[in-house]
Each structure stands twice: as structure tokens, then as C-alpha cells.
Design a protein around this motif. Structure first.
Motif: not given
Length: 123
Positions: A12-14, A16, A86-87, A90, A121-123
Motif C-alpha cells: 500500500v502507498q503511504a 493508505g 507509514k513506511p 513495513t 508501505v511504499a513511500s
């Protein structure tokens, strides 16, 4: 034998959200405390959130205000709703439960772990 099976992880994106689920199965008399832990690469496993059979909750400081733990006792399932990710969130997320079970001849309590589910979690 009791098994815990997690689901709901993913990428998921940051900012999310993800919702993790953990279902317990097997010979279950009662489940007491349930919780979610996580382990990031190179770090120790840490408690994220816990919930008693009565619904009392406890959160790590990093989870307060963003994560919500809940359970459905009828389904022997615990959930973790994770928002504003947040990243740093992860990690592999593990379910944990204190379960009263039956061997066939006697009752006993034991702590069980799930196999883990990856949340990235991708930044």
C-alpha cells in the motif's frame, strides 16, 4: 491442535490502509488475550496491539490513533485496522492468542502464533 491463520497483508502507498484478519481454528474452549505483533527486517518482534476477551485494548505508542484492534468472539477472529500507514510500518505482522484447548483427556492453556502476513508501505 489450534491454528491461527492471518490474511489481509499487502502493498500500500503511504497514507493508505490495510485490514488484517486472524482466524483461530481447532479445538477451542476459550480464547483469552489476542494480539498483533510485528517484526521489521533487522529488528525484534514488537507488540502492536492487544485485546482481552472482554474487549479491553492496549496499543503501542506507534499505533495509537492510527490502528484499531477488534475481535469477533463468535468467529474466533481478531482484526487490525491500520490507517495512515507509514513506511516504518513495513513488517511481517503476526497474530498471537492465548487459547484454552482440550487434548482429549485434559484441558490446558497455550500461547499460539500465526505464520505472519507481510505488510509493505511504499513511500
Amino acid at each position: 491442535q489450534v491454528q491461527l491463520v492471518e490474511s489481509g497483508g499487502g502493498l500500500v502507498q503511504a497514507g493508505g490502509s490495510l485490514r488484517l484478519s486472524c482466524a483461530a481454528s481447532g479445538i477451542i474452549i476459550k480464547i483469552n488475550d489476542m494480539g498483533w505483533y510485528r517484526q521489521a527486517p533487522g529488528k525484534q518482534r514488537e507488540l502492536v496491539a492487544a485485546i482481552t476477551s472482554g474487549g479491553n485494548t492496549n496499543y503501542a505508542d506507534s499505533a495509537k490513533g492510527r490502528f484499531t484492534i477488534s475481535r469477533d468472539n463468535a468467529k474466533n477472529t481478531v482484526y487490525l485496522q491500520m490507517n495512515s500507514l507509514k513506511p516504518d510500518d513495513t513488517a511481517i505482522y503476526y497474530c498471537n492468542a492465548d487459547v484454552q484447548t482440550y487434548s482429549g483427556t485434559y484441558y490446558y492453556s497455550r500461547n499460539y502464533w500465526g505464520q505472519g502476513t507481510q505488510a509493505t508501505v511504499a513511500s
